[in-house]
Enzyme design. Structure first.
Site, PDB file in Angstrom:
ATOM      1  N   LYS A 100       3.202   8.362  18.621  1.00 35.88           N
ATOM      2  CA  LYS A 100       2.245   7.606  17.804  1.00 35.88           C
ATOM      3  C   LYS A 100       2.019   6.225  18.411  1.00 35.88           C
ATOM      4  O   LYS A 100       0.900   5.715  18.445  1.00 35.88           O
ATOM      5  CB  LYS A 100       2.782   7.491  16.365  1.00 35.88           C
ATOM      6  N   ALA A 104      -3.356   4.504   2.724  1.00 35.95           N
ATOM      7  CA  ALA A 104      -3.497   3.865   1.417  1.00 35.95           C
ATOM      8  C   ALA A 104      -3.834   2.401   1.625  1.00 35.95           C
ATOM      9  O   ALA A 104      -3.472   1.821   2.647  1.00 35.95           O
ATOM     10  CB  ALA A 104      -2.198   3.988   0.626  1.00 35.95           C
ATOM     11  N   SER A 110       0.830  -1.209   0.000  1.00 30.75           N
ATOM     12  CA  SER A 110       0.000   0.000   0.000  1.00 30.75           C
ATOM     13  C   SER A 110       0.867   1.262   0.000  1.00 30.75           C
ATOM     14  O   SER A 110       0.848   2.048  -0.955  1.00 30.75           O
ATOM     15  CB  SER A 110      -0.906   0.004   1.235  1.00 30.75           C
TER      16      SER A 110
END
Ligand code: NAP
Length: 305
Positions: A184, A131, A12
């Site tokens: 994150k 994506a 992706s």
């Protein structure tokens, strides 16, 4: 130095980067895992990028990882659990000045790769772009985002950085890449496993704010002890903001489990638990969460490493 962008793992994100770089006229070479994948790629005739209403194909050259020829620059775009094995396959081809850009989510895989190729420069990336593969060799650009890149061992921006701007890849060089990756990771630990355990979208966690508070307290303490105090700042507020802002979305871990795909838990919650143990930080809520998640993955016959 050769200016070719090698893309190891055109899934992706790898395909998204490859197509944009090729569209900007940069030299791009895909590295595929074996001859079977190479034959399948050649039969398809190239990579296809689907963006909003526009579909464009790019006949980007490809070769196998164990082909010959030096590699000076490579974007490693595999999942965290595949990165080291994939890099091991291309290691004999890496030039003495090789640079690797590591796109993996979480932490731990970057160190595994760096240990394999100590002579190479390893640049870490943190991406919020989205994506997914609609089919083999066709990627849909599903979410605008941003990329931060940095090298914890060397603050100098690489000379190829302008290629990203030329290609329309939104990116910034940062000397604080570890802070970004840790932040994150902490957000991921506080949200994603609970969405799997409660079988809900992110917004469903609004009913579990007490549990999230306990996790954020432990994650904050862990970040402080692990030398990442900046990544700990206002963590609980940020987690609540993310839950509200993405209430209707399903986390990547939730989507992986639903689709029967291996998760990257070993490099997310698993990594946090391993670092807590190393620093002797008591994290009972994180430990319990990890164990419940492992049990759930095992019950579904999914790997938990
Ligand atoms: P993906 O679609 O599953 O693609 C992974 C690619 O790696 C595939 O092309 C796969 O090849 C290839 N690969 C695996 N082992 C290999 C090997 N030994 N040799 C060569 N190629 C190999 O993964 P992704 O979604 O792009 O994710 C990549 C990383 O980016 C992950 O850490 C993810 O968390 C992070 N990320 C992804 C997104 C996103 O929106 N997708 C957003 C932010 C961060 P095959 O096709 O042959 O299996």
């Amino acid at each position: 130095m050769s200016s070719t962008w090698h893309i190891l793992g055109p899934g992706s994100l790898g395909s998204l980067w490859a197509c944009r770089l090729a569209r900007a006229g940069k030299a791009v070479q895909l590295l595929l895992r074996d001859h079977q994948r190479l034959a399948a790629y050649r039969a398809a005739g190239g990579l296809t990028l689907v963006e909003a209403q526009q579909t464009t194909s790019f006949a980007i050259p490809a070769q196998c990882c164990d082909d010959s020829g030096p590699i000076h620059r490579v974007l490693v775009a595999c999942k965290a659990y595949d990165a080291a094995a994939a890099v091991a396959c291309i290691a004999p081809r890496l030039a003495s000045d090789a640079q690797l850009i590591l796109l993996q989510n979480g932490l731990g895989s970057q160190d595994e790769v760096a240990a394999l190729v100590p002579q190479a420069r390893c640049i870490f990336a943190s991406s919020t772009e989205g994506a997914y593969r609609e089919q083999d060799w066709q990627v849909r650009f599903a979410g605008q985002g941003f990329n931060w890149l940095g090298d914890p061992l060397n603050p100098a921006q690489p000379d190829w950085f302008g290629d990203l701007q030329d290609a329309g890849i939104p990116a910034e060089w940062t000397v604080d890449i570890l802070t970004r990756l840790w932040r994150k990771l902490a957000l991921n630990c506080a949200i994603n496993p609970l969405t799997v355990l409660h079988d809900c979208a992110n917004g469903g966690l609004l009913g579990h704010l007490d549990a999230i508070d306990s996790l954020c307290r432990e994650l904050g303490e862990l970040l402080e002890q692990a030398g990442q105090p900046q990544a700990a700042q206002d963590l609980a507020e940020d987690v609540q903001w993310v839950i509200l802002a993405t209430a209707a979305n399903y986390s990547s871990m939730y989507q992986d489990v639903q689709a029967g795909r291996r998760t990257e838990v070993h490099y997310l919650l698993g990594y946090a638990c391993r670092v807590a143990k190393r620093h002797a930080v008591a994290t009972p809520a994180l430990e319990r969460l990890h164990q419940r998640l492992v049990d759930k993955l095992q019950a579904r016959n999914l790997p938990c490493d």
